[in-house]
Scaffold this active site. Sequence first.
Site, PDB file in Angstrom:
ATOM      1  N   SER A 172      39.891  16.130 -20.027  1.00  0.00           N
ATOM      2  CA  SER A 172      39.037  17.136 -19.408  1.00  0.00           C
ATOM      3  C   SER A 172      39.768  18.472 -19.435  1.00  0.00           C
ATOM      4  O   SER A 172      40.993  18.515 -19.294  1.00  0.00           O
ATOM      5  CB  SER A 172      38.718  16.747 -17.961  1.00  0.00           C
ATOM      6  OG  SER A 172      38.023  17.790 -17.322  1.00  0.00           O
ATOM      7  N   ASP A 173      39.022  19.562 -19.590  1.00  0.00           N
ATOM      8  CA  ASP A 173      39.681  20.864 -19.599  1.00  0.00           C
ATOM      9  C   ASP A 173      40.190  21.253 -18.206  1.00  0.00           C
ATOM     10  O   ASP A 173      40.893  22.233 -18.052  1.00  0.00           O
ATOM     11  CB  ASP A 173      38.793  21.955 -20.197  1.00  0.00           C
ATOM     12  CG  ASP A 173      37.519  22.186 -19.424  1.00  0.00           C
ATOM     13  OD1 ASP A 173      37.219  21.408 -18.518  1.00  0.00           O
ATOM     14  OD2 ASP A 173      36.811  23.154 -19.745  1.00  0.00           O
ATOM     15  N   VAL A 174      39.895  20.443 -17.202  1.00  0.00           N
ATOM     16  CA  VAL A 174      40.439  20.660 -15.866  1.00  0.00           C
ATOM     17  C   VAL A 174      41.965  20.550 -15.902  1.00  0.00           C
ATOM     18  O   VAL A 174      42.667  21.162 -15.105  1.00  0.00           O
ATOM     19  CB  VAL A 174      39.849  19.641 -14.870  1.00  0.00           C
ATOM     20  CG1 VAL A 174      40.530  19.700 -13.525  1.00  0.00           C
ATOM     21  CG2 VAL A 174      38.354  19.860 -14.718  1.00  0.00           C
ATOM     22  N   TYR A 175      42.509  19.794 -16.843  1.00  0.00           N
ATOM     23  CA  TYR A 175      43.948  19.580 -16.919  1.00  0.00           C
ATOM     24  C   TYR A 175      44.687  20.718 -17.592  1.00  0.00           C
ATOM     25  O   TYR A 175      45.896  20.688 -17.671  1.00  0.00           O
ATOM     26  CB  TYR A 175      44.285  18.285 -17.677  1.00  0.00           C
ATOM     27  CG  TYR A 175      43.477  17.088 -17.301  1.00  0.00           C
ATOM     28  CD1 TYR A 175      43.190  16.812 -15.974  1.00  0.00           C
ATOM     29  CD2 TYR A 175      42.996  16.232 -18.257  1.00  0.00           C
ATOM     30  CE1 TYR A 175      42.441  15.704 -15.626  1.00  0.00           C
ATOM     31  CE2 TYR A 175      42.252  15.118 -17.918  1.00  0.00           C
ATOM     32  CZ  TYR A 175      41.979  14.860 -16.603  1.00  0.00           C
ATOM     33  OH  TYR A 175      41.243  13.763 -16.266  1.00  0.00           O
ATOM     34  N   GLY A 176      44.031  21.739 -18.082  1.00  0.00           N
ATOM     35  CA  GLY A 176      44.703  22.736 -18.903  1.00  0.00           C
ATOM     36  C   GLY A 176      44.539  24.162 -18.467  1.00  0.00           C
ATOM     37  O   GLY A 176      45.377  24.666 -17.766  1.00  0.00           O
TER      38      GLY A 176
END
Length: 80
Positions: free
Chosen positions: A54-58
Amino acid sequence: PRIKLGSQGFEVSAQGLGCMGMSSSYGPPKPEEEMIHLIRYAVNELNVTFLDTSDVYGPHTNEILLGKVISQFVLSSSVC
């Protein structure tokens, strides 16, 4: 074995690779070369086709990492 993902007919491996810990949540980001090796092993040796990220991690950190390893795949990202 493979399983259906969603209702659009996509199929993925029953075993997946969770990518959250590669860049966040469990301490500092892991070394890129080690994560590339892990992804290649999962795909080539274990036949994993479900890579959960998920782009939540970046944002986009893991997706960029996956892109360095895999040129054609279906990417599904959840929004929290």
